[in-house]
Design an enzyme around this catalytic site. Structure first.
Site, mmCIF file in Angstrom:
data_model
loop_
_atom_site.group_PDB
_atom_site.id
_atom_site.type_symbol
_atom_site.label_atom_id
_atom_site.label_comp_id
_atom_site.label_asym_id
_atom_site.label_seq_id
_atom_site.Cartn_x
_atom_site.Cartn_y
_atom_site.Cartn_z
ATOM 1 C CG MET A 105 42.980 4.088 -5.524
ATOM 2 S SD MET A 105 42.931 4.570 -7.266
ATOM 3 C CE MET A 105 44.359 3.712 -7.876
ATOM 4 C CB SER A 106 40.387 -0.606 -3.881
ATOM 5 O OG SER A 106 40.772 -1.947 -4.036
ATOM 6 N N GLY A 107 43.528 -1.107 -3.724
ATOM 7 C CA GLY A 107 44.692 -1.612 -4.444
ATOM 8 C C GLY A 107 44.336 -2.344 -5.720
#
Length: 198
Positions: A105-107
């Site tokens: 997942m995105s930061g």
């Protein structure tokens, strides 16, 4: 030329403390760090998209959302680990749930989320054995994530798993299929990893 001084070895940033470190820097709900919930399983990204906002989805705030087959071989390891809160729960004010997947997942995403489960479901890893209704226990304090199902049942499920998908016939997709490493090894291609000691 790439210097080996610029590449870190495959070791945790803080050995033995990764889950604790995450709790200190997380936007997750600390109440979920020690919990047991019922699994609600999505077998693929397509299954997730089709059912997550279905008003008839059998899901409660205490459940654990599980996404299978979103790792390197299953789906190319997309930024899909930030499973959305089911629509009917979000509308009632639920902002976090335990979510588990073999995706990334995105930061910029947040929550009580376990990512990069490996070996991935597409290879018959632990997520492939989870079924809706199974109890799952997360304990950040002890650093454990347990599927509370008997060994006999897990062996029966493993025996029923479908064979892995065959490699594509040609091209980059075949190369990727045959050589991609798991998330625990950086999803790199095995021939790009320097031999030990280099």
């Amino acid at each position: 030329m790439i210097s080996s001084d610029n590449v870190r070895p495959p070791a945790p940033a803080v050995p033995g403390r990764m889950l604790e470190l995450l709790t200190e820097r997380s936007a997750a709900d600390p109440a979920l760090f020690e919990t047991t919930g019922r699994a609600v399983v999505f077998s693929s990204l397509e299954d997730l998209a089709a059912r997550i906002d279905d008003p008839d989805l059998d899901v409660e705030p205490s459940d654990v959302l599980v996404l299978q087959n979103a790792g390197p071989l299953g789906a190319g390891v997309p930024e899909a680990g930030y499973l959305p809160i089911p629509g009917k729960l979000a509308r009632s004010g639920v902002r976090d749930m335990v979510r588990i997947s073999d995706a990334r997942m995105s930061g910029t995403a947040y929550g009580t989320i376990v990512l990069h489960v490996t070996p991935e479901a597409a290879l018959g890893g632990p997520l492939a054995l989870v079924r809706t209704g199974d109890p799952i226990r997360l304990s950040v304090a002890s650093g454990t994530l347990d599927l509370l199902v008997s060994d006999e049942e897990l062996e029966a499920r493993r025996a029923d798993l479908p064979a892995p998908a065959p490699a594509p016939a040609t091209g980059y997709r075949r190369l990727f299929h045959e050589h991609v490493l798991g998330a625990d090894r950086g999803c790199d291609l095995d021939f790009c990893v320097p031999p030990a000691g280099d």
